[in-house]
Enzyme design. Structure first.
Site, PDB file in Angstrom:
ATOM      1  CB  CYS A  95      -0.869  -0.010   1.079  1.00  0.00           C
ATOM      2  SG  CYS A  95      -2.173  -1.289   0.970  1.00  0.00           S
TER       3      CYS A  95
ATOM      4  CG  HIS B 279      -3.276   3.271   1.944  1.00  0.00           C
ATOM      5  ND1 HIS B 279      -3.555   3.027   0.718  1.00  0.00           N
ATOM      6  CD2 HIS B 279      -3.086   2.299   2.601  1.00  0.00           C
ATOM      7  CE1 HIS B 279      -4.003   1.922   0.867  1.00  0.00           C
ATOM      8  NE2 HIS B 279      -3.624   1.219   1.962  1.00  0.00           N
TER       9      HIS B 279
ATOM     10  CG  ASN C   4      -6.663  -0.793   1.097  1.00  0.00           C
ATOM     11  OD1 ASN C   4      -5.993  -0.305   0.018  1.00  0.00           O
ATOM     12  ND2 ASN C   4      -6.037  -1.160   2.017  1.00  0.00           N
TER      13      ASN C   4
HETATM   14  O1  UT7 Z   1      -3.828  -1.095   3.472  1.00  0.00           O
HETATM   15  C1  UT7 Z   1      -2.583  -2.054   3.854  1.00  0.00           C
HETATM   16  C2  UT7 Z   1      -2.671  -2.132   5.524  1.00  0.00           C
HETATM   17  N1  UT7 Z   1      -3.907  -2.625   5.923  1.00  0.00           N
HETATM   18  C3  UT7 Z   1      -4.687  -2.119   6.819  1.00  0.00           C
HETATM   19  O2  UT7 Z   1      -4.023  -0.937   7.465  1.00  0.00           O
HETATM   20  C4  UT7 Z   1      -5.695  -2.750   7.577  1.00  0.00           C
HETATM   21  C5  UT7 Z   1      -5.658  -2.714   8.989  1.00  0.00           C
HETATM   22  N2  UT7 Z   1      -6.753  -3.453   9.770  1.00  0.00           N
HETATM   23  C6  UT7 Z   1      -7.977  -3.020   9.782  1.00  0.00           C
HETATM   24  O3  UT7 Z   1      -8.213  -2.177   9.174  1.00  0.00           O
HETATM   25  C7  UT7 Z   1      -8.908  -3.739  10.952  1.00  0.00           C
HETATM   26  O4  UT7 Z   1      -8.097  -4.533  11.716  1.00  0.00           O
HETATM   27  C8  UT7 Z   1     -10.024  -4.685   9.960  1.00  0.00           C
HETATM   28  C9  UT7 Z   1     -11.192  -3.642   9.302  1.00  0.00           C
HETATM   29  C10 UT7 Z   1      -9.222  -5.487   8.948  1.00  0.00           C
HETATM   30  C11 UT7 Z   1     -10.794  -5.446  10.985  1.00  0.00           C
HETATM   31  O5  UT7 Z   1     -11.280  -4.370  12.170  1.00  0.00           O
HETATM   32  P1  UT7 Z   1     -10.994  -4.740  13.566  1.00  0.00           P
HETATM   33  O6  UT7 Z   1     -11.955  -3.726  14.438  1.00  0.00           O
HETATM   34  O7  UT7 Z   1      -9.814  -4.888  13.986  1.00  0.00           O
HETATM   35  O8  UT7 Z   1     -11.888  -6.190  13.897  1.00  0.00           O
HETATM   36  P2  UT7 Z   1     -11.326  -7.402  14.250  1.00  0.00           P
HETATM   37  O9  UT7 Z   1     -10.304  -8.194  13.384  1.00  0.00           O
HETATM   38  O10 UT7 Z   1     -10.477  -7.103  15.617  1.00  0.00           O
HETATM   39  O11 UT7 Z   1     -12.724  -8.402  14.559  1.00  0.00           O
HETATM   40  C12 UT7 Z   1     -13.476  -7.867  15.518  1.00  0.00           C
HETATM   41  C13 UT7 Z   1     -14.978  -8.938  15.304  1.00  0.00           C
HETATM   42  C14 UT7 Z   1     -14.323 -10.373  15.254  1.00  0.00           C
HETATM   43  O12 UT7 Z   1     -15.582 -10.946  16.005  1.00  0.00           O
HETATM   44  P3  UT7 Z   1     -15.229 -11.537  17.636  1.00  0.00           P
HETATM   45  O13 UT7 Z   1     -13.940 -12.490  17.647  1.00  0.00           O
HETATM   46  O14 UT7 Z   1     -15.138 -10.274  18.502  1.00  0.00           O
HETATM   47  O15 UT7 Z   1     -16.615 -12.242  17.743  1.00  0.00           O
HETATM   48  C15 UT7 Z   1     -14.289 -11.032  13.939  1.00  0.00           C
HETATM   49  O16 UT7 Z   1     -14.440 -12.191  13.882  1.00  0.00           O
HETATM   50  O17 UT7 Z   1     -15.466  -8.725  14.064  1.00  0.00           O
HETATM   51  C16 UT7 Z   1     -15.480  -9.845  13.400  1.00  0.00           C
HETATM   52  N3  UT7 Z   1     -15.256  -9.561  11.897  1.00  0.00           N
HETATM   53  C17 UT7 Z   1     -16.253  -9.384  11.263  1.00  0.00           C
HETATM   54  N4  UT7 Z   1     -17.529  -9.229  11.542  1.00  0.00           N
HETATM   55  C18 UT7 Z   1     -18.450  -9.104  10.457  1.00  0.00           C
HETATM   56  C19 UT7 Z   1     -14.163  -9.608  11.164  1.00  0.00           C
HETATM   57  N5  UT7 Z   1     -14.653  -9.437  10.243  1.00  0.00           N
HETATM   58  C20 UT7 Z   1     -15.926  -9.035  10.006  1.00  0.00           C
HETATM   59  C21 UT7 Z   1     -16.728  -8.976   9.070  1.00  0.00           C
HETATM   60  N6  UT7 Z   1     -18.050  -8.940   9.306  1.00  0.00           N
HETATM   61  N7  UT7 Z   1     -16.562  -8.606   7.606  1.00  0.00           N
END
Ligand code: UT7
Length: 333
Positions: A116, A256, A286
């Site tokens: 990215c 970004h 993204n």
């Molecule tokens: O561009 C290159 C660099 N990349 C980035 O900068 C991305 C950085 N990371 C992020 O933007 C975030 O970590 C994500 C958007 C990928 C995920 O958001 P998060 O707030 O970190 O969520 P998480 O992975 O901690 O998941 C929270 C909960 C989990 O459920 P439990 O374990 O709390 O029950 C996940 O299983 O949300 C769940 N979850 C979803 N639920 C509905 C994960 N993906 C989804 C989804 N829909 N698509």
């Protein structure tokens, strides 16, 4: 002697027509519009559906429009640097394919791979060819067909990414405008959190890698989020401090577009009001190397000659950085 700077003198973007909405994703994986919007800021993204088309076609559409806007022909281009994570092929470089497709017969070119942050790395690299006086017209294009490496059964990644890209033309400027300063960083130990497992020389494609879905983006979101928030904000604040810039001096932040929460944290750290922060993640998601040129393209009409713009990114690698640009021309409505 007046210093020659590399100025952006034209910008153009391109996205495919197909709109993949959060609603449609709800039918593919266990997700919902509320989660996607509140956790990422994304409402929809574009997908390149046409068979046989790849990243070079996104780039070519962007570049053809760029040449038209600037009123120059493809054979005037001396160098094309393509930032991409989804090259058309393992080799040759997508830049070579783009040169052929746009008819840039006098150009040489190469790809930059920095996930990215690729567009920032490529912009910095390209600026050196202008500053040294060896080149007068250089195109930097950032484009990705992320849908080609996304597993649409993996809700952790399929809601985030989209296809698209954009290109800028760099030309010499002796009025004090152009690329003023860059800080670029990388930390390869971050590769464990964001990568594509197979298809490279360590783990070449095999039936097993395909069966294991190892040709898709793997992302451990939370650690990437933490590193992204800290590093993108830090490097943006650092480039301001290094150049004695305060929030009032900055006209625009072009971040970004990975996650609206990361963008907000960076803007807060820089002390910027929301109206100086360029955000289009809600419409494109993204697009990896495409996000920054797409932002420049969509906001071009608002930019004024002399505007101080900070471009910042964080991505897989890890890679990150910030570039300070003094915009070289008035945008037209
Ligand atoms: O561009 C290159 C660099 N990349 C980035 O900068 C991305 C950085 N990371 C992020 O933007 C975030 O970590 C994500 C958007 C990928 C995920 O958001 P998060 O707030 O970190 O969520 P998480 O992975 O901690 O998941 C929270 C909960 C989990 O459920 P439990 O374990 O709390 O029950 C996940 O299983 O949300 C769940 N979850 C979803 N639920 C509905 C994960 N993906 C989804 C989804 N829909 N698509």
């Amino acid at each position: 002697m007046t210093k020659i700077r590399a100025a952006i003198t034209a910008v153009n973007g391109w996205v495919p027509n197909y709109v993949l909405t959060n609603k449609e994703l709800e039918e593919l994986v266990d997700t919902n519009d509320e989660w996607i919007q509140s956790r990422t800021g994304i409402k929809e993204r574009r997908i390149l559906k046409e068979p046989g088309q790849g990243t070079s076609d996104i780039a070519v559409n962007a570049i053809n429009g760029l040449l038209k806007k600037r009123g120059i022909t493809a054979d005037e281009i001396e160098l094309i640097i393509c930032a991409t994570t989804t090259p058309d092929m393992q080799f040759p470089a997508t830049a070579n394919i783009i040169s052929d497709k746009v008819g840039a017969k006098n150009a040489w070119g190469f790809d930059v791979s920095a996930a990215c942050s690729g567009f920032l790395y490529a912009l910095n690299t390209a600026s050196k060819f202008i500053e040294t006086g060896t080149h007068k017209k250089v195109i930097v294009v950032g484009a990705d067909k992320m849908s080609s490496i996304i597993d649409y059964t993996d809700r952790a990644t399929c809601v985030i990414f989209g296809d698209g890209g954009g290109a800028v033309l760099l030309e010499p400027n002796e009025e004090g405008n152009g690329i003023m300063d860059s800080i670029l960083r990388s930390d390869g130990s971050g590769r464990v959190y964001l990568h594509q497992k197979a298809g490279g020389s360590v783990r070449p494609a095999s039936h097993e890698t395909v069966d294991n879905k190892e040709h898709y983006v793997f992302q451990d979101g939370q650690p990437v989020f933490k590193f992204a928030v800290t590093n993108m904000a830090d490097v943006s604040a650092e480039i301001m401090a290094k150049n004695n810039l305060v929030a009032d001096d900055i006209s625009w932040l072009v971040p970004h577009q990975a996650n609206k929460r990361i963008i907000d944290a960076t803007a807060r750290r820089m002390g910027l009001d929301d109206d100086k922060v360029i955000i289009n993640i809600e419409r494109y998601g993204n697009t990896t190397n495409g996000t920054i040129p797409l932002c420049l393209w969509e906001w071009e009409s608002k930019f004024k000659k002399g505007d101080n713009i900070i471009i910042a990114a964080f991505g897989g690698g890890f890679t990150w950085g910030a570039i300070w640009v003094k915009w070289a021309y008035d945008g037209t409505k």
